[in-house]
Design an enzyme around this catalytic site. Structure first.
Site, PDB file in Angstrom:
ATOM      1  N   HIS A 181      -6.635   3.260  21.288  1.00 39.89           N
ATOM      2  CA  HIS A 181      -5.603   4.126  21.875  1.00 39.89           C
ATOM      3  C   HIS A 181      -5.847   4.402  23.375  1.00 39.89           C
ATOM      4  O   HIS A 181      -4.955   4.199  24.199  1.00 39.89           O
ATOM      5  CB  HIS A 181      -5.538   5.471  21.146  1.00 39.89           C
ATOM      6  CG  HIS A 181      -5.305   5.355  19.665  1.00 39.89           C
ATOM      7  ND1 HIS A 181      -4.546   4.356  19.113  1.00 39.89           N
ATOM      8  CD2 HIS A 181      -5.726   6.115  18.627  1.00 39.89           C
ATOM      9  CE1 HIS A 181      -4.506   4.521  17.798  1.00 39.89           C
ATOM     10  NE2 HIS A 181      -5.213   5.568  17.475  1.00 39.89           N
ATOM     11  N   GLY A 240      -0.117   4.933  -0.624  1.00 40.69           N
ATOM     12  CA  GLY A 240      -1.177   5.503   0.216  1.00 40.69           C
ATOM     13  C   GLY A 240      -0.730   6.579   1.190  1.00 40.69           C
ATOM     14  O   GLY A 240       0.466   6.883   1.342  1.00 40.69           O
ATOM     15  N   LYS A 268       3.071   7.426   3.067  1.00 39.42           N
ATOM     16  CA  LYS A 268       3.783   8.678   2.777  1.00 39.42           C
ATOM     17  C   LYS A 268       3.925   9.550   4.023  1.00 39.42           C
ATOM     18  O   LYS A 268       4.950  10.179   4.240  1.00 39.42           O
ATOM     19  CB  LYS A 268       3.031   9.446   1.681  1.00 39.42           C
ATOM     20  CG  LYS A 268       3.141   8.748   0.319  1.00 39.42           C
ATOM     21  CD  LYS A 268       2.621   9.635  -0.775  1.00 39.42           C
ATOM     22  CE  LYS A 268       1.335   9.077  -1.312  1.00 39.42           C
ATOM     23  NZ  LYS A 268       0.776   9.690  -2.464  1.00 39.42           N
ATOM     24  N   GLY A 324       0.858  -1.200   0.000  1.00 40.70           N
ATOM     25  CA  GLY A 324       0.000   0.000   0.000  1.00 40.70           C
ATOM     26  C   GLY A 324       0.884   1.237   0.000  1.00 40.70           C
ATOM     27  O   GLY A 324       0.539   2.268   0.575  1.00 40.70           O
ATOM     28  N   LYS A 337       0.450  18.990  40.133  1.00 48.51           N
ATOM     29  CA  LYS A 337      -0.064  20.223  40.741  1.00 48.51           C
ATOM     30  C   LYS A 337      -0.061  20.065  42.257  1.00 48.51           C
ATOM     31  O   LYS A 337      -0.617  19.089  42.787  1.00 48.51           O
ATOM     32  CB  LYS A 337      -1.478  20.481  40.265  1.00 48.51           C
ATOM     33  CG  LYS A 337      -1.578  20.816  38.792  1.00 48.51           C
ATOM     34  CD  LYS A 337      -2.960  21.351  38.529  1.00 48.51           C
ATOM     35  CE  LYS A 337      -3.319  21.287  37.087  1.00 48.51           C
ATOM     36  NZ  LYS A 337      -4.751  21.553  36.899  1.00 48.51           N
ATOM     37  N   LEU A 394      -0.889   6.752   4.616  1.00 49.26           N
ATOM     38  CA  LEU A 394      -0.113   6.406   5.814  1.00 49.26           C
ATOM     39  C   LEU A 394       1.354   6.154   5.461  1.00 49.26           C
ATOM     40  O   LEU A 394       2.265   6.577   6.181  1.00 49.26           O
ATOM     41  CB  LEU A 394      -0.704   5.156   6.489  1.00 49.26           C
ATOM     42  CG  LEU A 394      -0.022   4.761   7.786  1.00 49.26           C
ATOM     43  CD1 LEU A 394      -0.330   5.756   8.887  1.00 49.26           C
ATOM     44  CD2 LEU A 394      -0.423   3.360   8.228  1.00 49.26           C
TER      45      LEU A 394
HETATM   46  N1  LIG Z   1      -3.802   7.352   7.116  1.00 54.10           N
HETATM   47  C1  LIG Z   1      -3.684   7.324   8.435  1.00 54.10           C
HETATM   48  O1  LIG Z   1      -3.304   8.309   9.077  1.00 54.10           O
HETATM   49  C2  LIG Z   1      -3.981   6.077   9.214  1.00 54.10           C
HETATM   50  C3  LIG Z   1      -4.251   4.883   8.564  1.00 54.10           C
HETATM   51  N2  LIG Z   1      -4.475   3.758   9.277  1.00 54.10           N
HETATM   52  C4  LIG Z   1      -4.721   2.473   8.612  1.00 54.10           C
HETATM   53  O2  LIG Z   1      -3.624   2.204   7.748  1.00 54.10           O
HETATM   54  C5  LIG Z   1      -4.050   1.561   6.572  1.00 54.10           C
HETATM   55  C6  LIG Z   1      -3.640   2.394   5.373  1.00 54.10           C
HETATM   56  O3  LIG Z   1      -4.187   3.689   5.490  1.00 54.10           O
HETATM   57  P1  LIG Z   1      -4.101   4.751   4.312  1.00 54.10           P
HETATM   58  O4  LIG Z   1      -2.722   4.844   3.773  1.00 54.10           O
HETATM   59  O5  LIG Z   1      -4.745   5.969   4.825  1.00 54.10           O
HETATM   60  O6  LIG Z   1      -5.036   4.073   3.229  1.00 54.10           O
HETATM   61  P2  LIG Z   1      -5.271   4.472   1.725  1.00 54.10           P
HETATM   62  O7  LIG Z   1      -6.735   4.600   1.520  1.00 54.10           O
HETATM   63  O8  LIG Z   1      -4.401   5.625   1.322  1.00 54.10           O
HETATM   64  O9  LIG Z   1      -4.851   3.147   0.976  1.00 54.10           O
HETATM   65  C7  LIG Z   1      -3.497   2.707   0.832  1.00 54.10           C
HETATM   66  C8  LIG Z   1      -3.316   2.131  -0.564  1.00 54.10           C
HETATM   67  O10 LIG Z   1      -4.141   0.972  -0.700  1.00 54.10           O
HETATM   68  C9  LIG Z   1      -4.630   0.904  -2.027  1.00 54.10           C
HETATM   69  N3  LIG Z   1      -6.097   0.875  -1.959  1.00 54.10           N
HETATM   70  C10 LIG Z   1      -6.920   1.813  -1.476  1.00 54.10           C
HETATM   71  N4  LIG Z   1      -8.196   1.421  -1.552  1.00 54.10           N
HETATM   72  C11 LIG Z   1      -8.187   0.197  -2.101  1.00 54.10           C
HETATM   73  C12 LIG Z   1      -9.198  -0.738  -2.437  1.00 54.10           C
HETATM   74  N5  LIG Z   1     -10.479  -0.487  -2.204  1.00 54.10           N
HETATM   75  N6  LIG Z   1      -8.825  -1.894  -2.990  1.00 54.10           N
HETATM   76  C13 LIG Z   1      -7.535  -2.180  -3.195  1.00 54.10           C
HETATM   77  N7  LIG Z   1      -6.534  -1.319  -2.898  1.00 54.10           N
HETATM   78  C14 LIG Z   1      -6.852  -0.153  -2.361  1.00 54.10           C
HETATM   79  C15 LIG Z   1      -4.166   2.153  -2.752  1.00 54.10           C
HETATM   80  O11 LIG Z   1      -3.010   1.816  -3.502  1.00 54.10           O
HETATM   81  P3  LIG Z   1      -3.043   1.339  -5.010  1.00 54.10           P
HETATM   82  O12 LIG Z   1      -4.303   1.865  -5.621  1.00 54.10           O
HETATM   83  O13 LIG Z   1      -1.819   1.935  -5.598  1.00 54.10           O
HETATM   84  O14 LIG Z   1      -3.007  -0.123  -4.914  1.00 54.10           O
HETATM   85  C16 LIG Z   1      -3.770   3.078  -1.643  1.00 54.10           C
HETATM   86  O15 LIG Z   1      -2.733   3.951  -2.032  1.00 54.10           O
HETATM   87  C17 LIG Z   1      -5.556   1.388   6.725  1.00 54.10           C
HETATM   88  O16 LIG Z   1      -5.807   0.133   7.285  1.00 54.10           O
HETATM   89  C18 LIG Z   1      -5.935   2.468   7.711  1.00 54.10           C
HETATM   90  O17 LIG Z   1      -7.092   2.132   8.430  1.00 54.10           O
HETATM   91  C19 LIG Z   1      -4.402   3.756  10.640  1.00 54.10           C
HETATM   92  C20 LIG Z   1      -4.146   4.908  11.340  1.00 54.10           C
HETATM   93  C21 LIG Z   1      -3.940   6.167  10.692  1.00 54.10           C
HETATM   94  O1  LIG Z   2      -5.475   6.296  14.794  1.00 52.13           O
HETATM   95  C1  LIG Z   2      -5.806   7.443  14.587  1.00 52.13           C
HETATM   96  O2  LIG Z   2      -5.054   8.415  15.109  1.00 52.13           O
HETATM   97  C2  LIG Z   2      -5.106   9.731  14.573  1.00 52.13           C
HETATM   98  C3  LIG Z   2      -4.460  10.630  15.610  1.00 52.13           C
HETATM   99  O3  LIG Z   2      -3.125  10.244  15.763  1.00 52.13           O
HETATM  100  P1  LIG Z   2      -2.053  11.300  16.312  1.00 52.13           P
HETATM  101  O4  LIG Z   2      -0.811  10.523  16.459  1.00 52.13           O
HETATM  102  O5  LIG Z   2      -1.968  12.382  15.280  1.00 52.13           O
HETATM  103  O6  LIG Z   2      -2.588  11.837  17.586  1.00 52.13           O
HETATM  104  C4  LIG Z   2      -6.519  10.168  14.282  1.00 52.13           C
HETATM  105  O7  LIG Z   2      -6.502  11.425  13.620  1.00 52.13           O
HETATM  106  C5  LIG Z   2      -7.190   9.143  13.397  1.00 52.13           C
HETATM  107  O8  LIG Z   2      -8.557   9.492  13.243  1.00 52.13           O
HETATM  108  C6  LIG Z   2      -7.103   7.780  14.018  1.00 52.13           C
HETATM  109  O9  LIG Z   2      -7.517   6.800  13.067  1.00 52.13           O
END
Ligand SMILES: NC(=O)C1=CN([C@@H]2O[C@H](COP(=O)(O)OP(=O)(O)OC[C@H]3O[C@@H](n4cnc5c(N)ncnc54)[C@H](OP(=O)(O)O)[C@@H]3O)[C@@H](O)[C@H]2O)C=CC1
Ligand SMILES: O=C1O[C@H](COP(=O)(O)O)[C@@H](O)[C@H](O)[C@H]1O
Length: 598
Positions: free
Chosen positions: A347, A121, A125, A118, A492, A123
Site C-alpha cells: 500500500h 469468507g 462478506k 471463497g 498549511k 473479505l
Molecule cells: N479479510 C480482509 O480484510 C483481507 C483479506 N485479504 C486477502 O483476501 C483473501 C481472502 O481473505 P479472507 O476472506 O479474510 O479469508 P478467509 O480466511 O475468510 O478465507 C476465505 C474462504 O476460504 C476458505 N478457506 C479458508 N481457509 C482455507 C484453507 N486452509 N483451505 C481451503 N479453503 C480455505 C473458506 O471457505 P470454505 O471453507 O467455505 O471453503 C473461507 O471462507 C486472502 O488472500 C487474504 O489475504 C486481503 C486484504 C484484506
Molecule cells: O490490506 C490490509 O489493509 C487493511 C486496512 O485497510 P483499510 O482500507 O481499512 O485502511 C489492514 O487492516 C490489513 O491488515 C491489511 O491486510
C-alpha cells in the site's frame, strides 16, 4: 444504514429457482489451457460509471457553491454537487461508453459472470458483496450480470442469498428503492459448493454459468478471495474448466503476492501457466481509494504543484498508516507476514511510486505503470539501518486493559513479528536525489489514519523569519493528503494575523471532502471491481512492479528474520516506539502527524 430484513429475504430467496440446468457444451480439460483474450468486449452502457467520467473535471458553477467555513483559521473550499456541469478530460485508452464510438455487435447482449471464490469468507462478506451491490445500485453493472459464490461450505442458493443480504447496506445518501434494488440484486446471486482443486466441481460451475448465459457472448471475472496457498489450485481449475469460451476471462488476485522476491516470482510463474499477464488483476485496494486516485489529478492538472514536485522545493515526504486496533484474534495470517509486508511493501510503496513518478506519456495503464516501475527501480533496497520495528504491548488506560500482540491466541508465544515499522527510503534519480521518503505503519496505535505529508523547504532569506519564531521547520509549507478517514487535502501556509501588529499565524487552505461534496465516497473495492469488469488495469499491479517492490524489501525482511531482531515495545494505543522519532531526526525530519497543529 438500512439493512434488508433477513426474515423477508429468507422467504423471498427461497422462491428463486436455483441454477441446475444442464448444458450441451463441451467442458473441462478439452478446453485449451490458455483462456481466450478478448479484452474490452464487454462495454457497459453507463457513462456515469465509466472510469473516464470519474476523472472528469468537475467545474462547479457559482450556483453550486454554498458558503461554508470550518472555523476562523480554515479557508474551506465550498461544496459542489457532483451533477454540476462537467468538462470531460481525455482519459486512458479504454472505450467504455455506449453513446459514442463504434459499437460492438454483442455489446448489449454480453453477459458478465462474477465468481467470488471463497464466498463464505471474511473479505467476500465485508467488501466484495457490498461493493457489487453498490455498483448494481448505481446502475454500473451490465444488464446481464450474474454473481456466483463458490466455496467448500455447503449452502443452497437461498441460503447464500440470505448470507449476502446480511452484508448489504444502503448508502447514507441514497436510500431510494434500496430494498427493491437489493431484491433485484439477490435474484442474480447463485451459489456453487466445491473444493478449490476439483476440476469436476468447476466443470459443474461452468454448466451453471452457461445455463444463465443462455448462448450469449460471455465474460467471466473470477475473484480469488481465498488464502494464498490455494490460489494456484483454483486458477488451474477455473482456467481449464470454467473459462469463457467466447469472451474474456479475468482473475482478480488478492494479496499476499508471496512473502519475498522468490515466493512472489514462483507465484507469478505458476499463475502464468494458466493465465496471460493481462488476465491477472493483482489488487491493492489502496490504489482504489479516492484520495490516492486524486494524487495524480492534483499534481498533473494544477500548474502550481508540478513545478514544486522535486528535491528543489520538497524537504521530505511522509507516508503514514495507523490503526487503532490490533490483530484481535486474526493473528494467524498477520504473524506470518508482519506490518512491513502487510502495509509497507504494497500500500505505502504504491502510493510512493504514484507520488514520485515522472509525467506518464498518457493516462493509459501501461504508461502509468511504466513510470511507477521506473521509480521503484531507482530506489535503494532497504537495510536494517533504514528501519525501526516495534510490537505492541499490553496497556491499561482509564480502567480498560488492552492486550499485547502476543496475548492474541492466534499468535505464537514469543513472536518477533513487527506490528509497527518506520522506514526511510530514497529515490536515486535526478528529481528526488537526497529527499527522504519516510514511511510509518502500525497497528494498535492511538488513531486510525492514512495520509501523505509533503514538507516543503524553508523560504530562502525569508523577510519574516523574525516573526516566525525560532522553529522554522514548523513554519514551512506542508501539503497533507488525508486518505482516510474524513478525506481532505490541505495546504498549511503562513499568514498575517489581522490587526495593526505583525504577528504571523499558520492556517490551512482546506479542501475538506465532506464539506465540498455531498456525495458519499465509494469504497475502493467498488472502483476496482468496476475497473476489472471494464478491463482497465491502471489500478492493478503489473508483475514487474511487484518484482521491483519485493527487490526493495526482501534483503531487509530476510535480515530481520535471520538475525531475529527484537522489535521495540510500544504500549497499545500509543503513538508508537520512540525509535521512529530518532529515525526521522537522523534525516532532519519531524513526523507531521504528531505536532499540535496537524
Ligand atoms: N479479510 C480482509 O480484510 C483481507 C483479506 N485479504 C486477502 O483476501 C483473501 C481472502 O481473505 P479472507 O476472506 O479474510 O479469508 P478467509 O480466511 O475468510 O478465507 C476465505 C474462504 O476460504 C476458505 N478457506 C479458508 N481457509 C482455507 C484453507 N486452509 N483451505 C481451503 N479453503 C480455505 C473458506 O471457505 P470454505 O471453507 O467455505 O471453503 C473461507 O471462507 C486472502 O488472500 C487474504 O489475504 C486481503 C486484504 C484484506
Ligand atoms: O490490506 C490490509 O489493509 C487493511 C486496512 O485497510 P483499510 O482500507 O481499512 O485502511 C489492514 O487492516 C490489513 O491488515 C491489511 O491486510
Amino acid at each position: 444504514m438500512e439493512t434488508i430484513p433477513s426474515s423477508r429475504i429468507r422467504s423471498f430467496a427461497a422462491a428463486i429457482p436455483s441454477s441446475t440446468s444442464p448444458s450441451s457444451s463441451i467442458f473441462g480439460l478439452k478446453r485449451a489451457t490458455r483462456v481466450p483474450l478478448t479484452p474490452r468486449k464487454f462495454l457497459p452502457a453507463k457513462l456515469s460509471c465509466h472510469p473516464k467520467s470519474r476523472v472528469n473535471a468537475l467545474m462547479g458553477s457559482e450556483d453550486d457553491r454554498i458558503s461554508s467555513s470550518s472555523g476562523p483559521r480554515a479557508t474551506t473550499i465550498s461544496p459542489v454537487e457532483e451533477d454540476s456541469p462537467l468538462q470531460a478530460l481525455q482519459y486512458g485508452s479504454l472505450s467504455f461508453t455506449a453513446s459514442k464510438g463504434t459499437k460492438d455487435p454483442n455489446e448489449n447482449d454480453a453477459t458478465v459472470s462474477i465468481i467470488v471464490v471463497g464466498a463464505s469468507g471474511d473479505l467476500a462478506k465485508k467488501k466484495i458483496f457490498p461493493a457489487l451491490f453498490a455498483l448494481f445500485y448505481e446502475d454500473c453493472l451490465p444488464e446481464h450480470f450474474t454473481v456466483y459464490g463458490y466455496a467448500r461450505s455447503k449452502m443452497t442458493d437461498a441460503e447464500f442469498r440470505n448470507m449476502v443480504s446480511e452484508t448489504l447496506t444502503c448508502r447514507i445518501d441514497k436510500r431510494v428503492n434500496c430494498v427493491e434494488k437489493m431484491d433485484q440484486f439477490l435474484t442474480r446471486c447463485f451459489y456453487h459448493s466445491g473444493q478449490y482443486d476439483s476440476m469436476q466441481s468447476f466443470v459443474e460451475l461452468d454448466k451453471k454459468m452457461k445455463h444463465h448465459e443462455d448462448g450469449r457472448f460471455s465474460n467471466r471475472l473470477f475473484y480469488l478471495s481465498i488464502p494464498p496457498n490455494i490460489f494456484i489450485d483454483a486458477v488451474r481449475c477455473a482456467s481449464m474448466s470454467a473459462s469463457s469460451g467466447n469472451g474474456w476471462t479475468r482473475v482478480i488476485v488478492e494479496k499476499p503476492f508471496g512473502r519475498d522476491s522468490e515466493s512472489s516470482a514462483a507465484l507469478t510463474k505458476s499463475l502464468k501457466l494458466y493465465l496471460e499477464e493481462d488476465q491477472i488483476f493483482r489488487i491493492d485496494h489502496y490504489l482504489g481509494k479516492e484520495l490516492v486516485e486524486n494524487l495524480s489529478v492534483l499534481r498533473f492538472s494544477n500548474l502550481i504543484f508540478e513545478p514544486l514536485w522535486s528535491r528543489q522545493y520538497i524537504r521530505n515526504v511522509q507516508m503514514i498508516f495507523s490503526e487503532d486496533f490490533g490483530t484481535e484474534g486474526h493473528g494467524g495470517y498477520f504473524d506470518n507476514y508482519g506490518i512491513i509486508r502487510d502495509i509497507m511493501q504494497n500500500h505505502l510503496l504504491q502510493i510512493l511510486a504514484l507520488f514520485a513518478m515522472e509525467t506518464p506519456v498518457s493516462l493509459d495503464a501501461e504508461d502509468i505503470r511504466n513510470e511507477k516501475v521506473k521509480v521503484l527501480r531507482s530506489m535503494r533496497p532497504l537495510t536494517l539501518d533504514d528501519v525501526v520495528i516495534g510490537q505492541y504491548k499490553s496497556h491499561t488506560k482509564g480502567g480498560m486493559s488492552f492486550p499485547a500482540y502476543t496475548d492474541d491466541k492466534t499468535v505464537p508465544k514469543g513472536s518477533l513479528t513487527p506490528t509497527f515499522a518506520a522506514a526511510a527510503l530514497f529515490i536515486d534519480n535526478s528529481r528526488w536525489d537526497g529527499v527522504p521518503f519516510l514511511m510509518k505503519a502500525g497497528k494498535a496505535l492511538h488513531n486510525k489514519k492514512a495520509e501523505i505529508r509533503v514538507q516543503f523547504r524553508h523560504v530562502p532569506g525569508n523577510l519574516y523569519n523574525r516573526n516566525l519564531g525560532t522553529d522554522l521547520d514548523r513554519a514551512t509549507n506542508e501539503l497533507v493528503i488525508r486518505v482516510q478517514p474524513d478525506e481532505a487535502i490541505y495546504l498549511k501556509i503562513n499568514n498575517k494575523v489581522p490587526g495593526l501588529g505583525m504577528r504571523l499565524d499558520r492556517s490551512k487552505l482546506n479542501l475538506h471532502y465532506a464539506a465540498r461534496y455531498s456525495k458519499e465516497i465509494p469504497d475502493a473495492y467498488e472502483r476496482l471491481l468496476l475497473d476489472a469488469i471494464g478491463g482497465e488495469r491502471r489500478l492493478f499491479i503489473r508483475s514487474d512492479e511487484l518484482d521491483a517492490a519485493w527487490t526493495l524489501f526482501t534483503p531487509l525482511l530476510k535480515e530481520l528474520e535471520e538475525k531475529k531482531i527484537t522489535p521495540e515495545c510500544y504500549p497499545y494505543g500509543s503513538r508508537g516506539p520512540v525509535g521512529a522519532h530518532y529515525l526521522a531526526a537522523r534525516y532532519n525530519v519531524r513526523w507531521g502527524d504528531l505536532g499540535a497543529d496537524q
